[in-house]
Write a protein that holds these residues in place. Structure first.
Motif, PDB file in Angstrom:
ATOM      1  N   LEU A 225       0.665  -1.138   0.095  1.00  0.00           N
ATOM      2  CA  LEU A 225       0.010  -0.116   0.080  1.00  0.00           C
ATOM      3  C   LEU A 225       0.815   1.131  -0.040  1.00  0.00           C
ATOM      4  CD1 LEU A 225      -2.924   0.647   0.066  1.00  0.00           C
ATOM      5  CD2 LEU A 225      -3.073   0.828   2.402  1.00  0.00           C
ATOM      6  N   VAL A 226       1.987   1.268   0.754  1.00  0.00           N
ATOM      7  CA  VAL A 226       2.602   2.457   0.799  1.00  0.00           C
ATOM      8  C   VAL A 226       3.631   2.586  -0.716  1.00  0.00           C
ATOM      9  CG1 VAL A 226       4.952   3.030   1.867  1.00  0.00           C
ATOM     10  CG2 VAL A 226       3.430   2.248   3.257  1.00  0.00           C
ATOM     11  N   ALA A 227       3.778   1.354  -1.290  1.00  0.00           N
ATOM     12  CA  ALA A 227       4.321   1.591  -2.631  1.00  0.00           C
ATOM     13  C   ALA A 227       3.205   1.984  -3.727  1.00  0.00           C
ATOM     14  CB  ALA A 227       4.896   0.011  -3.225  1.00  0.00           C
ATOM     15  N   SER A 228       2.050   1.573  -3.517  1.00  0.00           N
ATOM     16  CA  SER A 228       1.088   2.272  -4.360  1.00  0.00           C
ATOM     17  C   SER A 228       0.960   3.877  -4.155  1.00  0.00           C
ATOM     18  CB  SER A 228      -0.402   1.508  -4.041  1.00  0.00           C
ATOM     19  OG  SER A 228      -0.883   2.034  -2.573  1.00  0.00           O
ATOM     20  N   SER A 229       1.130   4.224  -2.944  1.00  0.00           N
ATOM     21  CA  SER A 229       1.248   5.696  -2.885  1.00  0.00           C
ATOM     22  C   SER A 229       2.304   6.317  -3.725  1.00  0.00           C
ATOM     23  CB  SER A 229       1.131   6.068  -1.254  1.00  0.00           C
ATOM     24  OG  SER A 229      -0.166   6.533  -0.843  1.00  0.00           O
ATOM     25  N   VAL A 230       3.445   5.900  -3.481  1.00  0.00           N
ATOM     26  CA  VAL A 230       4.368   6.468  -4.198  1.00  0.00           C
ATOM     27  C   VAL A 230       4.401   6.271  -5.644  1.00  0.00           C
ATOM     28  CG1 VAL A 230       6.965   6.046  -4.797  1.00  0.00           C
ATOM     29  CG2 VAL A 230       6.146   5.761  -2.485  1.00  0.00           C
ATOM     30  N   THR A 231       3.705   5.044  -6.334  1.00  0.00           N
ATOM     31  CA  THR A 231       3.718   5.046  -7.742  1.00  0.00           C
ATOM     32  C   THR A 231       2.405   6.146  -8.049  1.00  0.00           C
ATOM     33  OG1 THR A 231       1.993   3.428  -7.264  1.00  0.00           O
ATOM     34  CG2 THR A 231       4.197   2.687  -7.902  1.00  0.00           C
ATOM     35  N   LEU A 232       1.389   6.199  -7.311  1.00  0.00           N
ATOM     36  CA  LEU A 232       0.407   7.251  -7.697  1.00  0.00           C
ATOM     37  C   LEU A 232       0.903   8.652  -7.858  1.00  0.00           C
ATOM     38  CD1 LEU A 232      -2.443   7.714  -8.390  1.00  0.00           C
ATOM     39  CD2 LEU A 232      -3.039   7.691  -6.013  1.00  0.00           C
ATOM     40  N   HIS A 233       1.978   9.012  -6.863  1.00  0.00           N
ATOM     41  CA  HIS A 233       2.483  10.312  -6.697  1.00  0.00           C
ATOM     42  C   HIS A 233       3.295  10.430  -7.853  1.00  0.00           C
ATOM     43  CE1 HIS A 233       4.341  13.788  -5.054  1.00  0.00           C
ATOM     44  NE2 HIS A 233       5.466  13.338  -5.364  1.00  0.00           N
TER      45      HIS A 233
ATOM     46  N   LEU B  95       0.323   4.712 -13.322  1.00  0.00           N
ATOM     47  CA  LEU B  95      -1.063   4.694 -12.807  1.00  0.00           C
ATOM     48  C   LEU B  95      -1.392   3.040 -12.804  1.00  0.00           C
ATOM     49  CD1 LEU B  95      -3.576   6.060 -11.885  1.00  0.00           C
ATOM     50  CD2 LEU B  95      -4.145   6.407 -14.301  1.00  0.00           C
ATOM     51  N   GLY B  96      -1.129   2.380 -13.838  1.00  0.00           N
ATOM     52  CA  GLY B  96      -1.388   1.027 -14.084  1.00  0.00           C
ATOM     53  C   GLY B  96      -0.947   0.103 -13.026  1.00  0.00           C
ATOM     54  N   ALA B  97       0.559   0.645 -12.369  1.00  0.00           N
ATOM     55  CA  ALA B  97       1.233  -0.185 -11.423  1.00  0.00           C
ATOM     56  C   ALA B  97       0.258   0.262 -10.183  1.00  0.00           C
ATOM     57  CB  ALA B  97       2.610   0.151 -11.152  1.00  0.00           C
TER      58      ALA B  97
END
Length: 279
Positions: free
Chosen positions: A151-159, A177-179
Motif C-alpha cells: 500500500l505504501v508503494a502504491s502511494s509512491v507510484t500514484l504520486h 497509474l497502471g502499477a
C-alpha cells in the motif's frame, strides 16, 4: 464549438441527463442516491450479523437483498455522480482549475476522518480496560508487513504518476497509474487472505470485544481501498483514451488525495490495532 467537439460528444452517452430528475435544475440527487446505496450496504451487513445463530432475529433473505441492492445502487450512483462531476466537463471542453472539486474531496475526507475516528474511539475505550479482553488472534504476521509495503508503494507510484501528467509525460503517467491499480488489487487480495487465515484457519471471533473493533475498522478500511481501486481503474481507462494532460488532470488530483488518505489510515491502523494490541 467546432465540428470536432460535436463529433466527440456524439461518441459517448451520459448515464442520465444533467437535469435528473427533471425539474430540479442540476444532478444534485446523485449524492443522495449514493448515500442510499451505502446505507443499504451497511444495513445489510448489520442485519447479516443479526441473522446468525439459532436465535436469529431476522431471516437470511433480507440481509442478502439489502447487501446486493445496496452495492448495486451505490456503484451505479457513484458512476453517475463521477460522470457529471468529472467526465461531463471533459466532453464539454471545460477545463477550469477544478478547485471546487478539490475542496469537495477535502470535505469528503473530513467526514471520513470522523467515521474512522468513531471506530478508533471505541477501540481506545476497550484498550484502556482490562487487557487483553480474551485470547487475541495472531496479528503481527509477514502478510501484514507485505500488505503495508504494497500500500505504501502504491502511494509512491500514484504520486509519480500524478507528477508525470503534470509534467506532460503521458507514457510514464500511464505506466505508474497502471502499477498503482495492480498494487491496489494485490492489497485487497492480501486483506481477504488475512481474513481467511484469521476467521477460518485460526477461528477468530467476529463479534467479541476485540473482534468487533478489529474487523469493523479493517473492514471499513478495506471497503475504502476497494472503492479507491475502482476510482483508479476509471481514471486509468480515461487516461488510456487521452483525457488527461498537463492542463487537465483534476480527476487524477482528487483520486490521489483519496488514495493517500486511505494509505495514511492504514498506517494508523497498523500502529494502533496490530502493534498496539500486542504491545
Amino acid at each position: 464549438m467546432g465540428s470536432a467537439d460535436e463529433s466527440s460528444e456524439s461518441d459517448h452517452h451520459a448515464p442520465a441527463p444533467a437535469d435528473w430528475p427533471r425539474g430540479f435544475g442540476e444532478a444534485s440527487w446523485w449524492p443522495l442516491a449514493t448515500a442510499v446505496g451505502a446505507a443499504g450496504l451497511y444495513a445489510g451487513a448489520a442485519l447479516a450479523l443479526l441473522a446468525r445463530g439459532e436465535d436469529a432475529i431476522v431471516g437470511p433473505a433480507l440481509p442478502s437483498v439489502l447487501l446486493v441492492g445496496g452495492v448495486g445502487i451505490f456503484l451505479a450512483s457513484l458512476y453517475g455522480w463521477t460522470y457529471h462531476g468529472f467526465v461531463a466537463r471533459y466532453w464539454k471542453g471545460a477545463a477550469g482549475d477544478g478547485l471546487d472539486l478539490r475542496w469537495g474531496m477535502v470535505l469528503f475526507l473530513a467526514t471520513d476522518v470522523m467515521t474512522f475516528a468513531a471506530g478508533f474511539v471505541y477501540f481506545f475505550f476497550v484498550r484502556t480496560g482490562p487487557w487483553p479482553p480474551g485470547e487475541l488472534p495472531h496479528l503481527l504476521s509477514s502478510l501484514v508487513a507485505i500488505n503495508t509495503a504494497v500500500l505504501v508503494a502504491s502511494s509512491v507510484t500514484l504520486h509519480v504518476a500524478h507528477e508525470s501528467i503534470r509534467g506532460g509525460h503521458r507514457r510514464r503517467f500511464l505506466a505508474f497509474l497502471g502499477a498503482t491499480v495492480v498494487l491496489g488489487v494485490v492489497f485487497v487480495g492480501g486483506q481477504l487472505l488475512e481474513y481467511y487465515e484469521l476467521l477460518v484457519v485460526e477461528g477468530a471471533a467476529l463479534t467479541d470485544v476485540f473482534g468487533s473493533a478489529f474487523f469493523a475498522l479493517t473492514g471499513l478500511h478495506g471497503l475504502h481501498v476497494a472503492l479507491g481501486v475502482i476510482l483508479l481503474a476509471i481514471v486509468l481507462v480515461r487516461a488510456g483514451r487521452g483525457q488527461f494532460s498537463a492542463e487537465r488532470h483534476t480527476a487524477v488530483a482528487t483520486t490521489s488525495m483519496y488514495w493517500h488518505f486511505v494509505d495514511a489510515v492504514w498506517l494508523f491502523l497498523v500502529v494502533t490495532l496490530y502493534v498496539g494490541s500486542v504491545a
